[in-house]
Design a protein around this motif. Structure first.
Motif, short mmCIF file in Angstrom:
data_model
loop_
_atom_site.label_atom_id
_atom_site.label_comp_id
_atom_site.label_asym_id
_atom_site.label_seq_id
_atom_site.Cartn_x
_atom_site.Cartn_y
_atom_site.Cartn_z
N ASN A 147 0.71 -1.32 0.24
CA ASN A 147 0.06 -0.57 -0.23
C ASN A 147 0.52 0.97 -0.23
O ASN A 147 -0.02 2.14 -0.43
CB ASN A 147 -1.08 -0.09 1.05
N GLU A 175 -4.48 -2.34 -0.86
CA GLU A 175 -6.07 -0.80 -1.93
C GLU A 175 -5.32 -1.49 -3.25
O GLU A 175 -4.32 -0.24 -2.96
CB GLU A 175 -5.62 0.12 -1.08
N ASP A 177 -5.67 -1.21 -7.58
CA ASP A 177 -6.02 -0.08 -8.45
C ASP A 177 -6.82 -1.21 -9.47
O ASP A 177 -7.59 -0.62 -9.88
CB ASP A 177 -5.03 -0.09 -8.95
N TYR A 197 -12.09 -1.46 -1.57
CA TYR A 197 -11.01 -2.21 -1.91
C TYR A 197 -9.99 -2.42 -2.87
O TYR A 197 -9.01 -2.71 -3.43
CB TYR A 197 -9.78 -2.84 -0.89
#
Length: 530
Positions: A147, A175, A177, A197
């Motif tokens: 992260n 988290e 993308d 998330y």
């Protein structure tokens, strides 16, 4: 498009069925998963080689990550690997992937600290859908490390740290993308906080499909994209009576807006005629906002006398005639908790067998009246009934705290539907539709945070009522209404922003939502939920 949502246990069983019954080797499934993941990454970031670090655990999710890294390595990317587990403790498939990497002389590290350069992409393959305990120690540090990198993060199957069944965070979570999941979407990817998330979420087919159900279909499903077939068929030779007559009982002396929004939304869903039963003080405002509606008003003074037939109640007679006129009933938005509201609700439940939608104040009254609940279950088992509680209203009906209801969002609505013999729309960031006589449950994924505004629930109640008036089942009306409500909300947010939108704005987009659903569905491609 209809998409099944599966639990971790179901996915594990479907994986086993594919390997044992359909005889597709586990390693082949892993290779195909790696291929669709690389394709998804390149669809987003392009094919120009970049620096990549794969962070892998010792389970099969780690093996997937190693395979993804190898394919990128062979495509010219600079790829390094961090293996968080001792090789001898890895699964057999992951050991095989590790051996393949070693044959290619890949650089494999055991600690994050050994990576001293900046990377463009991090592949999160620490834990998959099988996670059953909070992350701690090395694994928690790995999540924190991922992260904090200034890189694009792609999670394999599900972000590490997210519970696949509930969307809950197991201590900490990656988290992402981009999340590339396999076969089917997982419940925890749709439910919050887990949904927040995943980043961009795509589902790739790698060999586990509906043929692997072997008669055991998932309980949950959703719609995404443009869904056809949600609207009742409209007879070309129909008239206003053909398309349903809805009785909307809404709005007390202080809450005229609820009646206005509910009535307008009922018309927007396609109902042919709407009669509004409301307090006399609301007459002018309702007629100005919804001039197409008919009205039956009551005086808020001396309510007991006006309702009691022994005093020659004109209003009660007219109300009974309205029940005979209608094809379905909505009661609850803004009616208050006073005597007239109780009388109206009691009459709708005990004096009529019409399809019935109970919302807002009607739900509050129902929650505190066990006799009325008993009447629902004893006399109305074959009746079409829909309850539309938000979490607080649901908690009162079910007899639990709101937080407990939220934790059991995929369980309690179905139990309440079975108890009361009805369809339940439990409204939250992800709205659930459960019906007493259905073998499946619907989780809605349209809509946005801008819809958490006063009056939005009145719009939904009217939309569901307008669909129910046209003769479809209560489950169909509930699911179609929730989906269209969310889609209209998304269109509203696109035009006005989530911050500025209001419930009335959502109504104005219902025609666009309906028009969109009537268009031909888009061609095949990557299935995507955001």
């Amino acid at each position: 498009m209809k998409e099944y949502l599966v639990t971790a246990a179901q996915m594990k069983q479907y994986d086993k069925n594919t390997i044992d019954i359909h005889r597709i080797p586990s390693l082949l499934l892993m290779e195909r998963a790696a291929l669709v993941t690389v394709e998804a990454i390149q669809n987003v970031l392009g094919k120009e080689p970049k620096r990549v670090v794969v962070v892998a655990g010792g389970g099969n999710n780690g093996g997937d990550g190693l395979a993804v890294g190898r394919l990128l390595l062979l495509a010219g990317y600079q790829v390094d690997f961090i293996l968080l587990s001792a090789p001898e403790r890895c699964t057999e498939e992951t050991k095989r992937q590790l051996a393949i990497l070693q044959s290619y002389k890949a650089r494999i590290f055991g600690r994050m600290e050994e990576i001293t350069y900046d990377m463009d992409i991090v592949i999160d393959a620490v834990f998959g859908v099988g996670l059953s305990r909070p992350l701690e120690g090395l694994y928690a540090r790995a999540v924190s490390w991922i992260n904090t990198q200034d890189a694009y993060v792609c999670s394999i199957d599900i972000p590490s740290g997210i519970q696949a069944d509930t969307g809950e965070i197991a201590g900490c979570a990656v988290e992402a993308d981009l999340t590339v999941t396999y076969g089917f979407y997982k419940l925890g990817q749709m439910l919050y906080p887990g949904a927040g998330y995943c980043g961009r979420l795509v589902c790739g087919q790698m060999g586990i499909d509906e043929n692997s159900f072997l008669g055991q279909k998932p309980l949950w499903y959703t719609y995404h994209g443009i869904q056809k077939g949600l609207l009742p068929k409209r007879a070309p030779d129909g008239n206003k009576g053909t398309f349903g007559k809805a009785l909307v009982i809404a709005g007390s002396k202080q809450t005229c807006g609820a009646a206005m929004l509910a009535a307008k939304s009922t018309f927007s869903a396609g109902a042919g005629m709407v009669k509004v039963v409301t307090a006399a003080e609301n007459r002018d405002a309702v007629l100005q906002y919804v001039p197409e509606a008919m009205l039956l008003t009551y005086d808020t003074e001396n309510i007991e006398e006006k309702w009691d037939n022994s005093h020659g109640s004109d209003f009660r007679t007219l109300f009974q005639e309205s029940l005979s006129w209608a094809d379905c009933i909505l009661i609850g938005p803004g009616i208050g908790l006073e005597t007239m509201a109780r009388c109206l609700l009691k009459s709708c439940i005990e004096d009529s067998h019409l399809p019935l939608v109970i919302d807002a104040d009607g739900l509050h009254l129902l929650a505190v009246d066990k006799e009325l609940q008993a009447s629902m279950t004893e006399k109305n088992r074959q009746r079409k009934m829909i309850l539309t509680p938000h979490l607080g209203e649901f908690a009162r009906l079910y007899g639990c705290e709101t937080a407990e209801c939220k934790r059991h969002l995929t369980e309690y609505p179905r139990l309440l539907a079975q108890k009361l013999g009805c369809t339940v729309i439990c409204k939250d960031a992800r709205t659930v539709v459960a019906s007493a006589d259905s073998e499946t449950c619907y989780l809605n994924t349209t809509g946005n945070a801008g819809m958490a505004a006063a009056g939005s629930g009145d719009v939904l109640a009217g939309l569901v009522t307008g669909l129910l008036a046209q003769g479809i089942t209560s489950e169909e009306a509930a699911i179609s209404g929730v989906y269209l409500h969310g889609l209209a909300g998304d269109m509203t947010a696109e035009e006005l922003t989530q911050e500025a939108m209001t419930a009335g704005d959502i109504i104005s987009q219902i025609p666009s939502a309906i028009r969109t659903c009537l268009r031909e569905e888009q061609g095949p491609g990557w299935r995507r939920l955001c």
